[in-house]
Design an enzyme around this catalytic site. Structure first.
Site: not given
Length: 509
Positions: A245, A282
């Site tokens: 990620e 995030c």
């Protein structure tokens, strides 16, 4: 040459707290990986695996006070936030224990021979097996949920894969404490403590991805660091899966009708989402498409009022602070960019939240404003003011992959009238999670969750949150015409383990 020391640092002052460890040498990385490899057999029994995960959650909860104190000292995220994150982490461990108990993740499929099929079907029996030792690269911004005891570790252990974690340098002392707790939990079930390896240091992270006994890797972090490891994983003599990620802008589209209906509510909600955790999530909304005109002006005023009341905060480390201060300053100097609330340094060790505005037309074509389409880690967002739907589509067409994409609709649009469905269709190719009338910060741990997205949000199509995260660490194996006496118990006709399966085309639960 002596190994470099690993220091725990207080981000509130920038001062060293204590030496925690030393950076691992190649020999030490090799030892950790081999110890994990040797612990694979202890995870073979699903009942032991599930019990271990539950005990790990219990032991983490029992050590809550010490763990939260250590985490706050190294991250400045605050006891309230960290206590909630630890609870989420323990819930996740127990959720994977339930998945292990159920057994559907093994994806058992049995086909008996069928001579009448064209071509004929032999006896075929398929299930999934663990890949092997998994390398886990911790994130800075979630010291529990995406670090040593986080989703990558929990899902890998649930799959039957030992892990070696590369500790994040922003919370090394906490990493050591958690590893000790997890190893104690493992020992309670007769599992070799090598099942949880921990190494420190940049070079150790590189050695880890190259080790021939590492079968897969999970990463949460920057595009630059993740891409380097992804390339290293692919360049090995035997390439391995790398589930990374990396980065995400998390665009938000606010329709003109939505702004007219509830501009103040949307502005306040956006402020809360973009400044949550000092903007270090995030899924922080980093680009917002908002209309020009009176409704858009009301929204900007609401956002200005809310962000102006946000106190300066501490980022996870001073390197991130420096990058944030520099990044917002460069963006603010671009032509036609305005700063209703100027983001930047809030003090010697803190940063102040803010946001920038720019005409959407500036982002609709390649040019000097492309920097505004890149993630800036910290409490800032870019509001692009559009004049028509064509500008919205033009900006969206230029965006890379994202973890999330959000649309704020009016009541009528949400009911199916107008452009709501078409905007959803525009956002779907851009993200792994599409939200309507909500905010992306806060990723629920649930079976249907997907936390991933097109590159650079992720390097694979898998998720790092939710029950299906376990699939990353498994591979299917089919046995053909194998005598039943030789088959694993999972693939026998009498189903001694009581597993969900598809038997001769019929789904059995």
């Amino acid at each position: 040459m002596a190994a470099a020391p690993v220091w725990s640092v207080d981000p509130r002052t920038g001062k060293r707290r204590e030496q925690v460890a030393v950076e691992a040498t190649a020999t030490e990385v090799d030892a950790a990986v081999r110890a994990a490899h040797g612990a694979r057999g202890a995870l073979a029994d699903r009942s032991v695996r599930a019990a271990f995960l539950r005990t790990a959650a219990d032991r983490l909860e029992a050590a809550r006070e010490a763990l939260v104190e250590a985490a706050d000292a190294e991250t400045a995220l605050g006891p309230v936030r960290l206590t909630g994150e630890l609870a989420r982490t323990c819930y996740q461990l127990r959720a994977f224990a339930g998945i292990v108990d159920e057994g559907a993740f093994l994806d058992v499929v049995i086909n008996h021979p069928d001579a009448t099929a064209a071509p004929p079907i032999p006896d075929l029996r398929r299930h999934k097996v663990p890949l092997g030792v998994v390398a886990v690269y911790s994130a800075s911004n979630f010291p529990f949920a995406f670090s040593v005891p986080g989703g990558d570790t929990a899902s890998a252990l649930a799959a039957g894969c030992p892990v070696v974690v590369k500790a994040h340098p922003d919370h090394p002392a906490l990493s050591e404490l958690i590893a000790k707790v997890l190893r104690t939990a493992a020992a309670e079930h007769g599992i070799d403590q090598g099942v949880i390896g921990l190494v420190h240091g940049f070079a150790a992270g590189v050695e880890l991805i190259r080790h021939p006994l590492i079968a897969a890797a999970g990463f949460t972090g920057s595009v630059r660091g993740g891409r380097a490891l992804f390339d290293a994983a692919a360049a090995r003599p035997v390439p391995i899966p790398f589930h990374g990620e990396l980065g995400s802008l998390n665009p938000v589209v606010i329709t003109e009708a939505a702004a007219a209906e509830r501009a103040e509510e949307i502005g306040a909600g956006l402020a809360g989402s973009m400044t949550l955790g000092v903007g270090q999530f995030c899924v922080k909304p980093g680009l917002v498409l908002a209309p020009e005109g009176a409704a858009g002006d009301r929204l900007i005023k609401s956002l200005t009022d809310a962000v102006s009341n946000v106190e300066a905060g501490v980022l996870l480390d001073h390197r991130m602070r420096d990058n944030f201060v520099t990044g917002v300053a460069v963006r603010a100097q671009l032509p036609d960019v305005e700063s209703p609330v100027t983001p930047g340094a809030g003090g010697e060790h803190t940063v102040g939240a803010g946001f920038l505005t720019v005409p959407a037309a500036r982002l609709a074509v390649d040019g000097e404003h492309d920097l505004l389409l890149e993630e800036c880690f910290g409490p800032v967002t870019v509001v692009a003011r559009y004049t028509d739907d064509a500008e919205v589509r033009a900006v969206l067409s230029r965006l890379p992959g994202n973890l999330s994409a959000t649309v704020q609709l009016s009541e009528r649009e949400a009911a199916g009238e107008g452009i709501g469905a078409s905007i959803l269709a525009e956002l779907t190719p851009l993200a792994g999670r599409v939200l309507v009338n909500g905010w992306p910060t806060g990723v629920a741990v649930a079976p249907a969750q997907h936390h991933g997205g097109p590159y650079p949000a992720a390097t694979s199509t898998s998720t790092s949150v939710g029950g299906t995260a376990i699939e990353r660490w498994l591979r299917p194996v089919t046995y053909q015409n194998a005598p039943e006496a030789l088959l694993p118990a999972e693939l026998r006709d009498d189903n001694p383990l009581g597993l969900p399966r598809r038997f001769n085309g019929v789904l059995e639960r």
